[in-house]
Design a protein around this motif. Structure first.
Motif, PDB file in Angstrom:
ATOM      1  N   SER A   1     -19.510 124.070  61.828  1.00  0.00           N
ATOM      2  CA  SER A   1     -20.369 123.107  62.502  1.00  0.00           C
ATOM      3  C   SER A   1     -19.646 121.769  62.622  1.00  0.00           C
ATOM      4  O   SER A   1     -18.759 121.455  61.831  1.00  0.00           O
TER       5      SER A   1
ATOM      6  N   PRO B   1     -22.512 124.261  66.470  1.00  0.00           N
ATOM      7  CA  PRO B   1     -21.171 124.828  66.249  1.00  0.00           C
ATOM      8  C   PRO B   1     -20.097 124.104  67.052  1.00  0.00           C
ATOM      9  O   PRO B   1     -20.384 123.525  68.100  1.00  0.00           O
TER      10      PRO B   1
ATOM     11  N   TRP C   1     -18.092 130.269  66.675  1.00  0.00           N
ATOM     12  CA  TRP C   1     -17.420 129.754  65.484  1.00  0.00           C
ATOM     13  C   TRP C   1     -18.412 129.501  64.363  1.00  0.00           C
ATOM     14  O   TRP C   1     -19.444 128.873  64.608  1.00  0.00           O
ATOM     15  N   PRO C   2     -18.112 129.961  63.144  1.00  0.00           N
ATOM     16  CA  PRO C   2     -19.035 129.705  62.031  1.00  0.00           C
ATOM     17  C   PRO C   2     -18.789 128.337  61.420  1.00  0.00           C
ATOM     18  O   PRO C   2     -18.872 128.157  60.216  1.00  0.00           O
TER      19      PRO C   2
ATOM     20  N   SER D   1     -12.547 128.714  58.869  1.00  0.00           N
ATOM     21  CA  SER D   1     -13.669 127.824  58.556  1.00  0.00           C
ATOM     22  C   SER D   1     -13.849 127.680  57.061  1.00  0.00           C
ATOM     23  O   SER D   1     -14.066 126.581  56.539  1.00  0.00           O
ATOM     24  N   GLN D   2     -13.741 128.829  56.358  1.00  0.00           N
ATOM     25  CA  GLN D   2     -13.972 128.774  54.921  1.00  0.00           C
ATOM     26  C   GLN D   2     -12.895 127.967  54.210  1.00  0.00           C
ATOM     27  O   GLN D   2     -13.181 127.210  53.288  1.00  0.00           O
TER      28      GLN D   2
ATOM     29  N   SER E   1     -25.176 136.665  54.902  1.00  0.00           N
ATOM     30  CA  SER E   1     -23.731 136.505  55.015  1.00  0.00           C
ATOM     31  C   SER E   1     -23.200 137.533  56.010  1.00  0.00           C
ATOM     32  O   SER E   1     -23.826 138.558  56.263  1.00  0.00           O
ATOM     33  N   SER E   2     -22.020 137.247  56.574  1.00  0.00           N
ATOM     34  CA  SER E   2     -21.479 138.157  57.583  1.00  0.00           C
ATOM     35  C   SER E   2     -20.697 139.303  56.948  1.00  0.00           C
ATOM     36  O   SER E   2     -20.182 140.162  57.629  1.00  0.00           O
TER      37      SER E   2
ATOM     38  N   GLU F   1     -13.674 133.059  60.572  1.00  0.00           N
ATOM     39  CA  GLU F   1     -14.371 132.888  59.292  1.00  0.00           C
ATOM     40  C   GLU F   1     -13.403 132.365  58.231  1.00  0.00           C
ATOM     41  O   GLU F   1     -13.696 131.420  57.496  1.00  0.00           O
TER      42      GLU F   1
ATOM     43  N   ARG G   1     -25.221 128.619  59.425  1.00  0.00           N
ATOM     44  CA  ARG G   1     -24.426 129.115  60.532  1.00  0.00           C
ATOM     45  C   ARG G   1     -25.109 128.840  61.856  1.00  0.00           C
ATOM     46  O   ARG G   1     -26.316 128.952  61.964  1.00  0.00           O
ATOM     47  N   GLY G   2     -24.313 128.498  62.855  1.00  0.00           N
ATOM     48  CA  GLY G   2     -24.868 128.343  64.193  1.00  0.00           C
ATOM     49  C   GLY G   2     -25.536 127.004  64.417  1.00  0.00           C
ATOM     50  O   GLY G   2     -26.066 126.743  65.488  1.00  0.00           O
TER      51      GLY G   2
END
Lengths: 212, 338
Positions: free
Chosen positions: A44, A36, A41-42, A102-103, B172-173, A99, A32-33
């Motif tokens: 890349s 980005p 935003w999670p 993105s996922q 994890s978030s 999230e 993460r990060g």
């Protein structure tokens, strides 16, 4: 089956397998990060690039468009439901939706890579490549057998189901439940008997101690 | 038995989780192959291959559940172990998971280790341990049916716990308590469905060809009255904890709403020891943010969740310790027809 999987895979196939594995690892595991796409935003840019690469790969693999569309459609609940349950756990905030998006994108990108690989190589060549990379022989042979008999057993199941539909009228819910249990049970029973016959046939053809 | 089952897609797990789960799964698989080769010899590959295909086909059978249009299907972990034994069940489920992952995208490539751990190692291997223990206590053919159903029901929340840990571990978030609550909530229902379906299939198998079930030659030890009571108590306790944990938190929500409506909260805020001074009404955004979660609510959920899981884990570990000894004995054999 076991023999064809044992045939040595060409280096090209192994390279393709490694490339897809690398792409999946990059897409799935970019921290993460890292670079980005936008603040907060999670996701890349690496992962976006991976998704674009997946599209290119699947086009290059000449997977028919219809097949691709069906596979993508069938994949939708498999990725959105877990993503949705995470959003449910965090609460439906803006961050949670980012999230979720993105996922879903990551899931689709990785799946598309795998689709491209499978369409380019086919299952048996993929297994051969895996074996050359050092996957255990027993596992490869098991998978080869499974792929070989998957359709056969599904066919058997469909025939049994059709026979039942043709003969059983006025079923109530409890009967239907019991019959479904019998259907699954008979599939397993027949498979156990089939495995015995296959083994006898293998022995008859000179299969000794894991080798032909 | 459902769409909301536990295949983790790619991109949901943190890198350390991927590595650790992969290593654990590989170790378990290596052990399983070694044991099986000793047990089955050259029968290993055809049996595992064809039976994996059968489990796969068995997952395609639709069961009309609860009389509704919506129908469920088997996951088959415990069922596979009932027929193939713990090691065989693990291998068959792993093969199924690999094909599901590669051909249908059900479960991610990078999450394969975690999926194998949850559904093959825990769902099938550990499920068998529970099943074997229950079978000793309840001998006979009816005992096999009940043991398989109960084992599939018990093992599903355990797998859900593993799933929640994996998804929320290592930066994890997702907040663990919330995820655990959610997972337990719907997996208790999934477990009930799985138990019903496994029981149905096993009862058919038992009535037609009981010899197809894996039978390590252990002595049946019918449970004494005290043991039966303990077991009944354990089951009821788990059921109550699992069912009430989510309701309890809903109830808390309801309390908040009532309290908010009656303006108790306003009064509460003025009390000197107010435990959550920056508390907002449930509809406000702070409620959704994990950081602003009132501690007692999270704690309550954790207590309830950990209560049931503690019960289950204790049971599983105890059962495991007592069966592990017998499993390793020389008498373990698959009996697939003569």
């Amino acid at each position: 089956m076991a023999r064809s999987a044992a045939r040595r895979a060409p280096g090209r196939d192994v390279a393709a397998l490694l490339a897809v594995l690398a792409a999946v690892v990059v897409i799935a595991l970019t921290p993460r990060g890292f670079w980005p796409v936008a603040v907060g935003w999670p996701l890349s840019w690496l992962q976006v690039a991976g998704a674009i690469g997946a599209l290119a790969a699947v086009v290059a693999s000449r997977l028919p468009l219809r097949t691709l569309a069906w596979r993508w459609l069938a994949f939708a609940p498999l990725v959105t439901l877990p993503a949705l349950s995470l959003a449910l756990a965090t609460g439906f905030t803006d961050a949670a939706w980012r999230e979720f998006f993105s996922q879903t994108l990551k899931g689709y990108a990785c799946f598309t890579w795998v689709l491209a690989l499978l369409s380019a190589l086919g299952f048996q060549r993929l297994l051969a490549a895996l074996e050359r990379l050092g996957a255990p022989r027993v596992l490869i042979a098991t998978l080869a057998f499974m792929e070989r008999y998957r359709e056969v057993l599904l066919d058997e199941l469909h025939r049994a189901r059709r026979a039942r539909q043709a003969r059983a009228f006025h079923r109530n819910w409890r009967q239907e439940l019991r019959q479904a249990g019998a259907l699954a049970g008979v599939t397993i029973l027949r498979a156990a008997e089939r495995a015995q016959r296959v083994h006898a046939a293998m022995l008859a053809r000179g299969y000794v101690d894991g080798r032909w | 038995m459902t769409l909301l089952a536990m295949h983790i897609p790619d991109g949901f797990l943190a890198p350390p989780v991927v590595v650790v789960t992969c290593l654990l799964s590989i170790a378990a698989m290596a052990l399983a192959f070694r044991r099986l080769r000793g047990e089955l010899g050259t029968r290993l590959t055809p049996l595992m291959g064809v039976m994996s295909a059968a489990i796969f086909a068995g997952q395609m059978v639709n069961f009309p559940l609860f009389g509704l249009q919506a129908s469920g299907h088997l996951m088959g972990g415990v069922l596979a172990a009932c027929v193939l034994g713990p090691w065989g069940g693990m291998v068959a489920m792993t093969a199924v998971l690999i094909v599901q992952c590669l051909v249908f995208g059900d479960g991610g490539v990078s999450a394969l280790g975690a999926n194998v751990l949850n559904m093959a190692v825990i769902g099938s291997g550990l499920g068998y341990v529970v099943y074997a223990q229950l079978r000793q206590w309840f001998p006979g053919q009816r005992g096999a049916v009940w043991a398989s159903a109960l084992a599939s029901w018990l093992i599903v929340p355990v797998a859900a716990l593993a799933l929640a840990v994996e998804m929320s571990a290592a930066g994890s978030s997702v907040p663990f308590p919330r995820l655990l609550q959610l997972m337990l909530f719907y997996h208790v229902f999934i477990g009930l469905g799985e138990a019903l379906l496994t029981g149905l299939v096993v009862s058919w198998l038992v009535s037609v060809r009981p010899d197809v079930l894996y039978a390590p030659e252990t002595e049946a030890k019918p449970l004494a009255r005290a043991g039966r009571l303990t077991l009944a108590g354990l089951t009821v306790g788990c059921a109550v904890a699992a069912f009430l944990a989510p309701w309890a938190s809903e109830f808390a929500d309801g309390l908040e709403k009532v309290a908010g409506r009656m303006e108790f909260l306003e009064q509460a805020r003025e009390v000197a020891f107010a435990p959550f001074p920056d508390y907002g009404l449930p509809s406000s955004e702070t409620d959704a943010a994990p950081g602003a979660e009132p501690w007692w609510r999270a704690a309550g959920v954790v207590t309830a969740g950990l209560g049931i899981l503690g019960t289950l884990i204790t049971f599983v570990v105890a059962a495991g310790l007592s069966t592990a000894v017998r499993l390793s004995g020389p008498s373990a054999r698959v009996s697939h027809g003569a």
